[in-house]
Motif scaffolding. Sequence first.
Motif, PDB file in Angstrom:
ATOM      1  N   GLY A  86      18.398  29.223  -2.641  1.00  0.00           N
ATOM      2  CA  GLY A  86      17.284  29.988  -3.176  1.00  0.00           C
ATOM      3  C   GLY A  86      16.554  29.337  -4.336  1.00  0.00           C
ATOM      4  N   LYS A  87      17.104  28.249  -4.846  1.00  0.00           N
ATOM      5  CA  LYS A  87      16.465  27.567  -5.972  1.00  0.00           C
ATOM      6  C   LYS A  87      15.185  26.856  -5.515  1.00  0.00           C
ATOM      7  CE  LYS A  87      20.672  26.772  -8.689  1.00  0.00           C
ATOM      8  NZ  LYS A  87      21.551  25.751  -9.308  1.00  0.00           N
ATOM      9  N   LYS A  88      14.166  26.894  -6.382  1.00  0.00           N
ATOM     10  CA  LYS A  88      12.903  26.227  -6.098  1.00  0.00           C
ATOM     11  C   LYS A  88      12.842  24.920  -6.878  1.00  0.00           C
ATOM     12  CE  LYS A  88      10.510  30.614  -5.358  1.00  0.00           C
ATOM     13  NZ  LYS A  88       9.403  31.503  -5.781  1.00  0.00           N
ATOM     14  N   ARG A  89      12.404  23.877  -6.204  1.00  0.00           N
ATOM     15  CA  ARG A  89      12.314  22.555  -6.849  1.00  0.00           C
ATOM     16  C   ARG A  89      10.988  21.896  -6.483  1.00  0.00           C
ATOM     17  NH1 ARG A  89      17.030  19.684  -7.857  1.00  0.00           N
ATOM     18  NH2 ARG A  89      15.584  18.090  -8.652  1.00  0.00           N
ATOM     19  N   ASN A  90      10.451  21.155  -7.425  1.00  0.00           N
ATOM     20  CA  ASN A  90       9.307  20.293  -7.153  1.00  0.00           C
ATOM     21  C   ASN A  90       9.807  18.855  -7.095  1.00  0.00           C
ATOM     22  OD1 ASN A  90       7.448  22.410  -7.195  1.00  0.00           O
ATOM     23  ND2 ASN A  90       7.118  22.231  -9.399  1.00  0.00           N
ATOM     24  N   PHE A  91       9.391  18.125  -6.086  1.00  0.00           N
ATOM     25  CA  PHE A  91       9.788  16.732  -5.950  1.00  0.00           C
ATOM     26  C   PHE A  91       8.552  15.844  -5.894  1.00  0.00           C
ATOM     27  CE2 PHE A  91      13.579  18.736  -3.887  1.00  0.00           C
ATOM     28  CZ  PHE A  91      14.526  18.279  -4.789  1.00  0.00           C
ATOM     29  N   MET A  92       8.524  14.855  -6.769  1.00  0.00           N
ATOM     30  CA  MET A  92       7.521  13.806  -6.701  1.00  0.00           C
ATOM     31  C   MET A  92       8.082  12.668  -5.853  1.00  0.00           C
ATOM     32  SD  MET A  92       5.093  15.092  -8.482  1.00  0.00           S
ATOM     33  CE  MET A  92       3.994  13.762  -8.990  1.00  0.00           C
ATOM     34  N   PRO A  93       7.238  11.747  -5.390  1.00  0.00           N
ATOM     35  CA  PRO A  93       7.746  10.638  -4.558  1.00  0.00           C
ATOM     36  C   PRO A  93       8.830   9.812  -5.228  1.00  0.00           C
ATOM     37  CG  PRO A  93       5.371  10.795  -4.368  1.00  0.00           C
ATOM     38  CD  PRO A  93       5.769  11.760  -5.446  1.00  0.00           C
ATOM     39  N   GLU A  94       8.856   9.777  -6.559  1.00  0.00           N
ATOM     40  CA  GLU A  94       9.882   9.013  -7.263  1.00  0.00           C
ATOM     41  C   GLU A  94      11.243   9.720  -7.243  1.00  0.00           C
ATOM     42  OE1 GLU A  94       7.051  10.038  -8.604  1.00  0.00           O
ATOM     43  OE2 GLU A  94       5.850   8.223  -8.897  1.00  0.00           O
ATOM     44  N   ASP A  95      11.260  10.995  -6.904  1.00  0.00           N
ATOM     45  CA  ASP A  95      12.476  11.795  -7.030  1.00  0.00           C
ATOM     46  C   ASP A  95      13.388  11.725  -5.808  1.00  0.00           C
ATOM     47  OD1 ASP A  95      11.528  12.663  -9.517  1.00  0.00           O
ATOM     48  OD2 ASP A  95      10.493  14.376  -8.618  1.00  0.00           O
ATOM     49  N   ILE A  96      12.815  11.566  -4.625  1.00  0.00           N
ATOM     50  CA  ILE A  96      13.598  11.571  -3.389  1.00  0.00           C
ATOM     51  C   ILE A  96      13.168  10.413  -2.498  1.00  0.00           C
ATOM     52  CG2 ILE A  96      14.056  14.054  -3.401  1.00  0.00           C
ATOM     53  CD1 ILE A  96      11.749  14.428  -1.464  1.00  0.00           C
ATOM     54  N   ARG A  97      13.976  10.133  -1.482  1.00  0.00           N
ATOM     55  CA  ARG A  97      13.664   9.018  -0.582  1.00  0.00           C
ATOM     56  C   ARG A  97      12.736   9.427   0.550  1.00  0.00           C
ATOM     57  NH1 ARG A  97      18.927   5.494   0.801  1.00  0.00           N
ATOM     58  NH2 ARG A  97      17.230   4.173   1.503  1.00  0.00           N
ATOM     59  N   ALA A  98      12.870  10.668   1.017  1.00  0.00           N
ATOM     60  CA  ALA A  98      12.075  11.099   2.161  1.00  0.00           C
ATOM     61  C   ALA A  98      12.190  12.610   2.307  1.00  0.00           C
ATOM     62  CB  ALA A  98      12.563  10.410   3.436  1.00  0.00           C
ATOM     63  N   PHE A  99      11.359  13.165   3.162  1.00  0.00           N
ATOM     64  CA  PHE A  99      11.501  14.567   3.552  1.00  0.00           C
ATOM     65  C   PHE A  99      10.871  14.745   4.927  1.00  0.00           C
ATOM     66  CE2 PHE A  99       7.247  14.674   1.777  1.00  0.00           C
ATOM     67  CZ  PHE A  99       6.570  15.622   2.540  1.00  0.00           C
ATOM     68  N   GLY A 100      11.198  15.852   5.567  1.00  0.00           N
ATOM     69  CA  GLY A 100      10.658  16.105   6.893  1.00  0.00           C
ATOM     70  C   GLY A 100      10.312  17.561   7.069  1.00  0.00           C
ATOM     71  N   ILE A 101       9.397  17.812   7.990  1.00  0.00           N
ATOM     72  CA  ILE A 101       8.935  19.165   8.306  1.00  0.00           C
ATOM     73  C   ILE A 101       9.111  19.392   9.797  1.00  0.00           C
ATOM     74  CG2 ILE A 101       6.907  20.661   8.421  1.00  0.00           C
ATOM     75  CD1 ILE A 101       5.849  19.191   5.968  1.00  0.00           C
ATOM     76  N   PHE A 102       9.699  20.517  10.153  1.00  0.00           N
ATOM     77  CA  PHE A 102       9.860  20.877  11.566  1.00  0.00           C
ATOM     78  C   PHE A 102       8.622  21.651  12.006  1.00  0.00           C
ATOM     79  CE2 PHE A 102      14.397  20.950  10.009  1.00  0.00           C
ATOM     80  CZ  PHE A 102      14.701  19.692  10.512  1.00  0.00           C
ATOM     81  N   ALA A 103       7.786  20.994  12.783  1.00  0.00           N
ATOM     82  CA  ALA A 103       6.537  21.604  13.239  1.00  0.00           C
ATOM     83  C   ALA A 103       6.584  21.793  14.748  1.00  0.00           C
ATOM     84  CB  ALA A 103       5.344  20.717  12.859  1.00  0.00           C
ATOM     85  N   LYS A 104       6.853  23.030  15.172  1.00  0.00           N
ATOM     86  CA  LYS A 104       6.938  23.360  16.590  1.00  0.00           C
ATOM     87  C   LYS A 104       7.969  22.466  17.264  1.00  0.00           C
ATOM     88  CE  LYS A 104       2.275  25.281  16.867  1.00  0.00           C
ATOM     89  NZ  LYS A 104       0.956  25.249  17.523  1.00  0.00           N
TER      90      LYS A 104
END
Length: 202
Positions: free
Chosen positions: A63-81
């Motif tokens: 439930g925690k909310k976080r903001n990530f800048m490109p320097e903070d993480i290596r990658a992310f993904g979105i499940f779109a359909k």
Amino acid sequence: MKYLLSFIILSIGLQTYARRIDGYVVTQNSDTLKCEIVQNFAVISGIDVASFQYGIRVILEDGKKRNFMPEDIRAFGIFAKTDTIHFVSVRVVANSMFRGEETRQYFMRIIQRGHIKVYYFIDLVAGPGGTVRTPVYAVQLSYNDPAYWLEVKKNEFGKYDFKAFFKAFVPEYYAFFDTLSDKARIEEALTRISKFNKAMVK
């Protein structure tokens, strides 16, 4: 590219008009965390790639909310359909006639893998009729190296000379820049990179 201003505006917009999309983030330690990624609800349908390029807001499983800048993480993904849209944090070197060489980091989609990586970016340029969304590309030889904007026009304003990039490892491709119009160079460069990557795995 007003990346900081864009992210601030995005964050403000997320306070009241947002939707949650299932996805994940990849930490600097290569851990994958499931989460919901928040998108500005100004986009009625589909995924607005440009809204995630400078930073993201996520809601983790606890439930925690976080903001990530490109320097903070290596990658992310979105499940779109039925598809997964994967973004990678990329360091990009740009040359400016006034500021010299500078490095910035963005979230980008990778559209070509192989010996040469090609990343996709939407540049938001202010025009007389409003903001113009312009597709641009960055190229990279190794994941440990910075990427460079694919500047295929003549190097008149201190921009990175992509002709020199080609000359360094594919000398026979260097001459084609002088035989094509500026408009044709982007498509031709991407085609030749694709062919080169395929040839490297044979």
